[in-house]
Motif scaffolding. Structure first.
Motif, short mmCIF file in Angstrom:
data_model
loop_
_atom_site.label_atom_id
_atom_site.label_comp_id
_atom_site.label_asym_id
_atom_site.label_seq_id
_atom_site.Cartn_x
_atom_site.Cartn_y
_atom_site.Cartn_z
N GLN A 31 17.48 0.53 4.87
CA GLN A 31 17.35 -0.38 3.73
C GLN A 31 18.65 -0.45 2.93
O GLN A 31 19.04 -1.50 2.46
CB GLN A 31 16.19 0.04 2.82
CG GLN A 31 15.91 -0.98 1.73
CD GLN A 31 15.49 -2.32 2.30
OE1 GLN A 31 14.55 -2.41 3.07
NE2 GLN A 31 16.18 -3.38 1.93
N PRO A 47 6.42 -5.91 -7.45
CA PRO A 47 6.18 -4.55 -6.97
C PRO A 47 4.83 -4.36 -6.27
O PRO A 47 4.69 -3.45 -5.45
CB PRO A 47 6.23 -3.69 -8.24
CG PRO A 47 6.97 -4.50 -9.23
CD PRO A 47 6.76 -5.94 -8.87
N ASN A 50 5.14 -4.09 -2.49
CA ASN A 50 5.82 -2.93 -1.90
C ASN A 50 5.67 -1.77 -2.87
O ASN A 50 6.63 -1.25 -3.39
CB ASN A 50 7.30 -3.23 -1.64
CG ASN A 50 7.99 -2.10 -0.90
OD1 ASN A 50 7.35 -1.25 -0.26
ND2 ASN A 50 9.30 -2.05 -0.98
N TRP A 51 4.43 -1.38 -3.09
CA TRP A 51 4.13 -0.33 -4.06
C TRP A 51 4.56 1.00 -3.47
O TRP A 51 3.90 1.56 -2.60
CB TRP A 51 2.64 -0.33 -4.38
CG TRP A 51 2.32 0.58 -5.50
CD1 TRP A 51 1.75 1.81 -5.42
CD2 TRP A 51 2.58 0.35 -6.88
NE1 TRP A 51 1.64 2.36 -6.67
CE2 TRP A 51 2.14 1.47 -7.59
CE3 TRP A 51 3.15 -0.70 -7.60
CZ2 TRP A 51 2.25 1.58 -8.96
CZ3 TRP A 51 3.25 -0.60 -8.96
CH2 TRP A 51 2.79 0.53 -9.63
N GLN A 52 5.69 1.50 -3.91
CA GLN A 52 6.24 2.74 -3.39
C GLN A 52 5.59 3.90 -4.13
O GLN A 52 6.03 4.30 -5.20
CB GLN A 52 7.75 2.73 -3.51
CG GLN A 52 8.36 1.62 -2.68
CD GLN A 52 9.85 1.60 -2.72
OE1 GLN A 52 10.50 2.52 -3.17
NE2 GLN A 52 10.41 0.51 -2.23
N TRP A 53 4.55 4.43 -3.50
CA TRP A 53 3.66 5.34 -4.21
C TRP A 53 4.37 6.52 -4.83
O TRP A 53 4.14 6.85 -5.99
CB TRP A 53 2.53 5.82 -3.31
CG TRP A 53 1.48 6.46 -4.12
CD1 TRP A 53 0.46 5.82 -4.75
CD2 TRP A 53 1.39 7.83 -4.50
NE1 TRP A 53 -0.26 6.71 -5.49
CE2 TRP A 53 0.29 7.96 -5.35
CE3 TRP A 53 2.13 8.95 -4.22
CZ2 TRP A 53 -0.09 9.16 -5.90
CZ3 TRP A 53 1.75 10.15 -4.76
CH2 TRP A 53 0.64 10.24 -5.60
N ILE A 55 7.58 6.95 -5.51
CA ILE A 55 8.73 6.61 -6.35
C ILE A 55 8.28 5.84 -7.58
O ILE A 55 8.62 6.16 -8.70
CB ILE A 55 9.77 5.81 -5.55
CG1 ILE A 55 10.37 6.72 -4.46
CG2 ILE A 55 10.87 5.28 -6.46
CD1 ILE A 55 11.28 6.03 -3.51
N VAL A 69 0.74 -0.65 -0.05
CA VAL A 69 1.22 0.66 -0.50
C VAL A 69 2.20 1.18 0.54
O VAL A 69 1.91 1.21 1.74
CB VAL A 69 0.07 1.66 -0.68
CG1 VAL A 69 0.60 3.01 -1.15
CG2 VAL A 69 -0.95 1.11 -1.67
N HIS A 70 3.37 1.58 0.08
CA HIS A 70 4.44 2.09 0.93
C HIS A 70 4.61 3.57 0.57
O HIS A 70 5.07 3.89 -0.51
CB HIS A 70 5.71 1.30 0.62
CG HIS A 70 6.86 1.62 1.49
ND1 HIS A 70 8.04 0.94 1.40
CD2 HIS A 70 7.05 2.54 2.45
CE1 HIS A 70 8.90 1.43 2.26
NE2 HIS A 70 8.32 2.41 2.90
N PHE A 71 4.24 4.44 1.48
CA PHE A 71 4.35 5.88 1.24
C PHE A 71 5.75 6.32 1.67
O PHE A 71 6.01 6.53 2.84
CB PHE A 71 3.26 6.63 2.00
CG PHE A 71 1.89 6.24 1.55
CD1 PHE A 71 1.35 6.80 0.41
CD2 PHE A 71 1.15 5.30 2.25
CE1 PHE A 71 0.08 6.44 -0.03
CE2 PHE A 71 -0.11 4.93 1.81
CZ PHE A 71 -0.64 5.50 0.68
N VAL A 72 6.66 6.42 0.70
CA VAL A 72 8.08 6.63 1.00
C VAL A 72 8.51 8.09 0.98
O VAL A 72 9.63 8.39 1.34
CB VAL A 72 8.97 5.82 0.04
CG1 VAL A 72 8.76 4.34 0.23
CG2 VAL A 72 8.71 6.21 -1.40
N LYS A 76 1.94 11.39 3.26
CA LYS A 76 1.34 10.20 3.89
C LYS A 76 -0.17 10.45 3.91
O LYS A 76 -0.61 11.59 3.99
CB LYS A 76 1.84 10.02 5.32
CG LYS A 76 3.34 10.16 5.51
CD LYS A 76 4.09 9.00 4.94
CE LYS A 76 5.57 9.12 5.31
NZ LYS A 76 6.43 8.41 4.43
#
Length: 152
Positions: A31, A47, A50-53, A55, A69-72, A76
């Protein structure tokens, strides 16, 4: 991603050029490379898409109609050894895995058995410290999850 546009605009080469132009230690993930190669040639989605859980402040989730939901981080829904994710995410993963990957269901962790005051306090402080950045980003969309914000 618009693959035809990616190919016609030669984005791959733009990424390779950016890789050569910038110091390699500043490029952490794909990215980052895309951001450098496509500077000012992308639009910002709300947002909710791409909800970056880990962050984005998890406590803000109650105010947003989260779509994806994006588990970054390390946690997970299918691999959360510390039990730090909300139960609903693990239960969604459990239902999915029980239909499609039944042999992996047992690997989905259980919620934490005890709450730890220091961890809760640390998470609240982190949440507060990042709140202003999040609110500014959220407000650029005026609460409309269908609004796309173009670069300035």
């Amino acid at each position: 991603m618009d693959v035809d546009h990616f190919v016609s605009e030669n984005i791959r080469q733009a990424c390779l050029d950016a890789l050569n132009k910038y110091e390699i230690e500043k490029i952490y993930f794909d990215q980052t490379l895309l951001n450098l190669a496509l500077e000012r040639k992308w639009a910002e989605l709300h947002p909710a898409w791409n909800w970056q859980w880990a962050i984005v402040r998890p406590l803000f989730e109650v105010f947003i109609d989260v779509q994806i939901v994006h588990f970054v981080a390390y946690a997970k829904p299918w691999s959360d050894p510390k039990g730090s994710l909300p139960i609903r995410y693990r239960e969604i993963a459990r239902r999915f895995f029980s239909v499609h990957y039944p042999h992996l269901v047992e690997k989905i962790g259980s919620p934490a058995s005890r709450l730890q005051k220091r961890k809760i306090l640390a998470r609240l402080i982190k949440h507060i410290m990042r709140s202003f950045t999040f609110v500014d980003g959220f407000n650029r969309h005026g609460g409309d999850i269908t609004k796309v914000v173009l670069p300035e």
